[in-house]
Design a protein around this motif. Structure first.
Motif, PDB file in Angstrom:
ATOM      1  N   LYS A   1       5.349  -6.990  -1.961  1.00  0.00           N
ATOM      2  CA  LYS A   1       4.061  -6.704  -1.322  1.00  0.00           C
ATOM      3  C   LYS A   1       4.066  -7.084   0.166  1.00  0.00           C
ATOM      4  O   LYS A   1       3.245  -6.594   0.947  1.00  0.00           O
ATOM      5  CB  LYS A   1       2.950  -7.469  -2.075  1.00  0.00           C
TER       6      LYS A   1
ATOM      7  N   ARG B   1      -3.773  -4.800   6.049  1.00  0.00           N
ATOM      8  CA  ARG B   1      -2.796  -5.580   5.262  1.00  0.00           C
ATOM      9  C   ARG B   1      -3.029  -7.064   5.499  1.00  0.00           C
ATOM     10  O   ARG B   1      -3.335  -7.494   6.619  1.00  0.00           O
ATOM     11  CB  ARG B   1      -1.373  -5.228   5.652  1.00  0.00           C
TER      12      ARG B   1
ATOM     13  N   TYR C   1       3.176   6.746   0.561  1.00  0.00           N
ATOM     14  CA  TYR C   1       3.780   7.148   1.844  1.00  0.00           C
ATOM     15  C   TYR C   1       5.303   7.111   1.814  1.00  0.00           C
ATOM     16  O   TYR C   1       5.943   7.160   2.864  1.00  0.00           O
ATOM     17  CB  TYR C   1       3.273   6.227   2.968  1.00  0.00           C
ATOM     18  N   LYS C   2       5.885   7.012   0.614  1.00  0.00           N
ATOM     19  CA  LYS C   2       7.349   6.933   0.547  1.00  0.00           C
ATOM     20  C   LYS C   2       7.946   8.210   1.174  1.00  0.00           C
ATOM     21  O   LYS C   2       7.512   9.323   0.883  1.00  0.00           O
ATOM     22  CB  LYS C   2       7.812   6.787  -0.907  1.00  0.00           C
TER      23      LYS C   2
ATOM     24  N   ALA D   1      -2.728   3.408   6.439  1.00  0.00           N
ATOM     25  CA  ALA D   1      -2.592   2.225   5.602  1.00  0.00           C
ATOM     26  C   ALA D   1      -3.024   0.921   6.279  1.00  0.00           C
ATOM     27  O   ALA D   1      -3.481   0.020   5.602  1.00  0.00           O
ATOM     28  CB  ALA D   1      -1.157   2.092   5.113  1.00  0.00           C
TER      29      ALA D   1
ATOM     30  N   TRP E   1       4.639  -0.783   6.462  1.00  0.00           N
ATOM     31  CA  TRP E   1       5.375  -1.636   5.525  1.00  0.00           C
ATOM     32  C   TRP E   1       6.133  -0.751   4.527  1.00  0.00           C
ATOM     33  O   TRP E   1       7.353  -0.749   4.497  1.00  0.00           O
ATOM     34  CB  TRP E   1       4.413  -2.589   4.804  1.00  0.00           C
ATOM     35  N   ASN E   2       5.395  -0.019   3.736  1.00  0.00           N
ATOM     36  CA  ASN E   2       5.950   1.039   2.881  1.00  0.00           C
ATOM     37  C   ASN E   2       6.986   0.557   1.870  1.00  0.00           C
ATOM     38  O   ASN E   2       7.861   1.318   1.475  1.00  0.00           O
ATOM     39  CB  ASN E   2       6.573   2.149   3.758  1.00  0.00           C
ATOM     40  N   ARG E   3       6.926  -0.713   1.490  1.00  0.00           N
ATOM     41  CA  ARG E   3       7.939  -1.240   0.572  1.00  0.00           C
ATOM     42  C   ARG E   3       7.384  -1.654  -0.787  1.00  0.00           C
ATOM     43  O   ARG E   3       8.164  -2.040  -1.660  1.00  0.00           O
ATOM     44  CB  ARG E   3       8.637  -2.436   1.234  1.00  0.00           C
ATOM     45  N   CYS E   4       6.077  -1.624  -0.973  1.00  0.00           N
ATOM     46  CA  CYS E   4       5.511  -2.055  -2.266  1.00  0.00           C
ATOM     47  C   CYS E   4       6.097  -1.183  -3.381  1.00  0.00           C
ATOM     48  O   CYS E   4       6.055   0.045  -3.310  1.00  0.00           O
ATOM     49  CB  CYS E   4       3.991  -1.942  -2.230  1.00  0.00           C
TER      50      CYS E   4
ATOM     51  N   PHE F   1       5.347  -0.443  -6.396  1.00  0.00           N
ATOM     52  CA  PHE F   1       4.497   0.382  -7.272  1.00  0.00           C
ATOM     53  C   PHE F   1       3.909   1.587  -6.549  1.00  0.00           C
ATOM     54  O   PHE F   1       3.309   2.444  -7.170  1.00  0.00           O
ATOM     55  CB  PHE F   1       3.336  -0.473  -7.817  1.00  0.00           C
ATOM     56  N   CYS F   2       4.057   1.644  -5.237  1.00  0.00           N
ATOM     57  CA  CYS F   2       3.259   2.568  -4.414  1.00  0.00           C
ATOM     58  C   CYS F   2       4.011   3.851  -4.076  1.00  0.00           C
ATOM     59  O   CYS F   2       5.056   3.810  -3.427  1.00  0.00           O
ATOM     60  CB  CYS F   2       2.843   1.857  -3.124  1.00  0.00           C
TER      61      CYS F   2
ATOM     62  N   CYS G   1       2.383   4.279   6.462  1.00  0.00           N
ATOM     63  CA  CYS G   1       2.354   2.819   6.263  1.00  0.00           C
ATOM     64  C   CYS G   1       3.526   2.169   6.977  1.00  0.00           C
ATOM     65  O   CYS G   1       4.677   2.573   6.783  1.00  0.00           O
ATOM     66  CB  CYS G   1       2.433   2.518   4.759  1.00  0.00           C
TER      67      CYS G   1
ATOM     68  N   MET H   1      -2.517  -1.773   4.317  1.00  0.00           N
ATOM     69  CA  MET H   1      -3.633  -1.465   3.505  1.00  0.00           C
ATOM     70  C   MET H   1      -3.526  -2.203   2.284  1.00  0.00           C
ATOM     71  O   MET H   1      -3.175  -3.327   2.240  1.00  0.00           O
ATOM     72  CB  MET H   1      -3.710  -0.022   3.186  1.00  0.00           C
ATOM     73  N   ASP H   2      -3.371  -1.455   1.713  1.00  0.00           N
ATOM     74  CA  ASP H   2      -3.805  -1.478   0.425  1.00  0.00           C
ATOM     75  C   ASP H   2      -3.078  -0.569  -0.500  1.00  0.00           C
ATOM     76  O   ASP H   2      -2.045  -0.106  -0.260  1.00  0.00           O
ATOM     77  CB  ASP H   2      -5.082  -0.870   0.501  1.00  0.00           C
ATOM     78  N   SER H   3      -3.649  -0.370  -1.592  1.00  0.00           N
ATOM     79  CA  SER H   3      -2.934   0.186  -2.671  1.00  0.00           C
ATOM     80  C   SER H   3      -3.077   1.661  -2.733  1.00  0.00           C
ATOM     81  O   SER H   3      -4.015   2.222  -2.267  1.00  0.00           O
ATOM     82  CB  SER H   3      -3.398  -0.382  -3.948  1.00  0.00           C
TER      83      SER H   3
HETATM   84  S1  SF4 Z   1       3.441   0.480   0.597  1.00  0.00           S
HETATM   85 FE1  SF4 Z   1       1.899   0.440   2.208  1.00  0.00          FE
HETATM   86  S2  SF4 Z   1       0.312   1.874   1.526  1.00  0.00           S
HETATM   87 FE2  SF4 Z   1       1.552   1.378  -0.269  1.00  0.00          FE
HETATM   88  S3  SF4 Z   1       0.456  -0.357  -1.232  1.00  0.00           S
HETATM   89 FE3  SF4 Z   1       2.044  -1.206   0.140  1.00  0.00          FE
HETATM   90  S4  SF4 Z   1       0.961  -1.614   2.057  1.00  0.00           S
HETATM   91 FE4  SF4 Z   1      -0.327  -0.179   0.855  1.00  0.00          FE
END
Ligand code: SF4
Length: 404
Positions: free
Chosen positions: A203, A163, A67-68, A131, A58-61, A63-64, A56, A1-3
């Motif tokens: 990201k 994504r 879904y941690k 996500a 990916w779940n590694r951004c 700032f996010c 998510c 996704m996204d943010s």
């Molecule tokens: S961790 Fe996943 S849900 Fe969060 S911003 Fe990154 S891609 Fe989007």
């Protein structure tokens, strides 16, 4: 996704599940069960939410926070299709009641409230969750979209998060297949167009992938909404962030036909306690720009977008200026003037304005001239009339995370 910089969606728990066999009972009304995820963009507030994947992948951004700690899974096609049928059955039950009783009379079970909102809005929009539904095979996703279109013939808009890394891998024919099935719009969390910034926040995509993904989505006949996070470069990478973001937007926007311009939504960066970005900040690896620095960054971005055609939206409480919206290039100078209106204020007024916006008292710099509003700010922030401008700016940027 996204943010994260989407919105919390329905009244779901941490994992967003509506568990329970045989439906949900509520004050005399029972509706069939189905799942909904926790997140949807603000523009999908009245959309039917169809959960294709959980959480998510990916779940590694950094700032996010969204879904941690939550495990990603792809839902079986049969379960998603069963949800669509359950939502259809819930919609049929709800439509048999007067809508005012459904929404205001306590009739609707919490689990079906989103269906009621969808019906009240004319049954027009569907949003696929969570996500990155585009991570499932195009055939499977197309089957879900077709089932939604069959169950709800009033629907005119079907949208999804996607994504960049996923979409850049999809063949143009796969995206065209989704468009033919009835997908209309992709929401994509770009955040920045700078490789350095993207790498630092983990990201999971590059600027080149953003361009490929964005252009492919548009060339497939879909609408594209990109989310950009002013401030994500921190104080040290603000210039890279502006230039990289402008470069990606320019390349993607060029692929959009006049009838379907690129839409860009602003989501000012906040540091949410408990996220990896908060740890970066505590360790001195990231310095969050204040609202005046973000306004200067946005001004530079608009300067760099000279001649670019896109729709700019500022539809989130994270942003200092809700009126920073318009059609580029026609509105570019007007938007720059709006930012100049903030940048030209005296430092103590800038600080008071930022704090006033974050506390929900001010909306525009003109409100600084309204004695009633200034008094209201003094009442909810007793230090606002005093001289600690830097303290107020810091307080204002800390308040951003309240809006997530
Ligand atoms: S961790 Fe996943 S849900 Fe969060 S911003 Fe990154 S891609 Fe989007």
């Amino acid at each position: 996704m996204d943010s994260l910089y989407a919105d919390g969606g329905g009244a779901t728990g941490a994992d967003g599940l509506y568990a329970g066999a045989g439906g949900r009972h509520h004050e005399g009304m029972t509706t069939p069960s189905f799942e909904q995820g926790p997140i949807r963009p603000p523009s999908e507030a009245a959309s039917l939410l169809v959960r294709v994947v959980r959480n998510c992948g990916w779940n590694r951004c950094r700032f996010c926070p969204v879904y941690k700690g939550c495990r990603f899974s792809v839902r079986p096609l049969a379960d998603v299709l069963a949800d669509v049928e359950a939502m259809k059955a819930a919609a049929d039950l709800l439509t048999a009641q007067p809508m005012s009783a459904v929404l205001h009379g306590g009739l609707v079970p919490p689990a079906a409230f989103q269906v009621a909102l969808f019906l009240r809005d004319g049954g027009r929009a569907v949003f696929l969750q969570d996500a990155d539904p585009c991570a499932v095979s195009p055939d499977k996703l197309a089957t879900v979209i077709e089932s939604v279109r069959r169950a709800f013939p009033t629907v005119t808009r079907v949208t999804t998060y996607g994504r960049a890394a996923t979409l850049a891998r999809r063949r143009p024919s796969a995206l065209a297949r989704l468009c033919a099935a009835g997908l209309t719009r992709v929401h994509l969390g770009m955040e920045s167009g700078s490789d350095e910034v993207l790498a630092r926040v983990d990201k999971g995509c590059t600027a080149a992938q953003l361009v490929t993904a964005g252009r492919r989505v548009l060339e497939a006949g879909l609408e594209l909404c990109l989310y950009v996070m002013p401030g994500l470069g921190g104080r040290d990478l603000a210039g890279e962030h502006e230039h990289g973001t402008a470069a990606v937007l320019r390349e993607v926007a060029a692929a959009a036909p006049p009838a379907r311009p690129l839409v860009v939504r602003l989501r000012t960066t906040a540091v949410v306690p408990g996220t990896p970005l908060a740890a970066d900040e505590a360790a001195g690896r990231f310095a969050l720009p204040d609202d005046v620095e973000v306004a200067a960054e946005l001004r530079s971005l608009l300067e760099l977008l000279d001649g670019v055609r896109l729709e700019l939206r500022s539809d989130h409480a994270l942003n200092l200026m809700a009126d920073l919206e318009g059609t580029l290039p026609a509105d570019r100078e007007r938007l720059i003037d709006l930012l100049d209106g903030v940048l030209a204020l005296a430092p103590e007024e800038q600080a008071e304005f930022a704090l006033g916006v974050r506390l929900g008292v001010y909306r525009t710099p003109r409100d600084l001239r309204d004695g009633r509003l200034r008094q209201a700010l003094r009442e909810c922030a007793p230090g606002a009339g005093e001289a600690a401008e830097l303290g107020k700016l810091d307080a204002a940027k800390r308040l951003r995370s309240r809006f997530l």
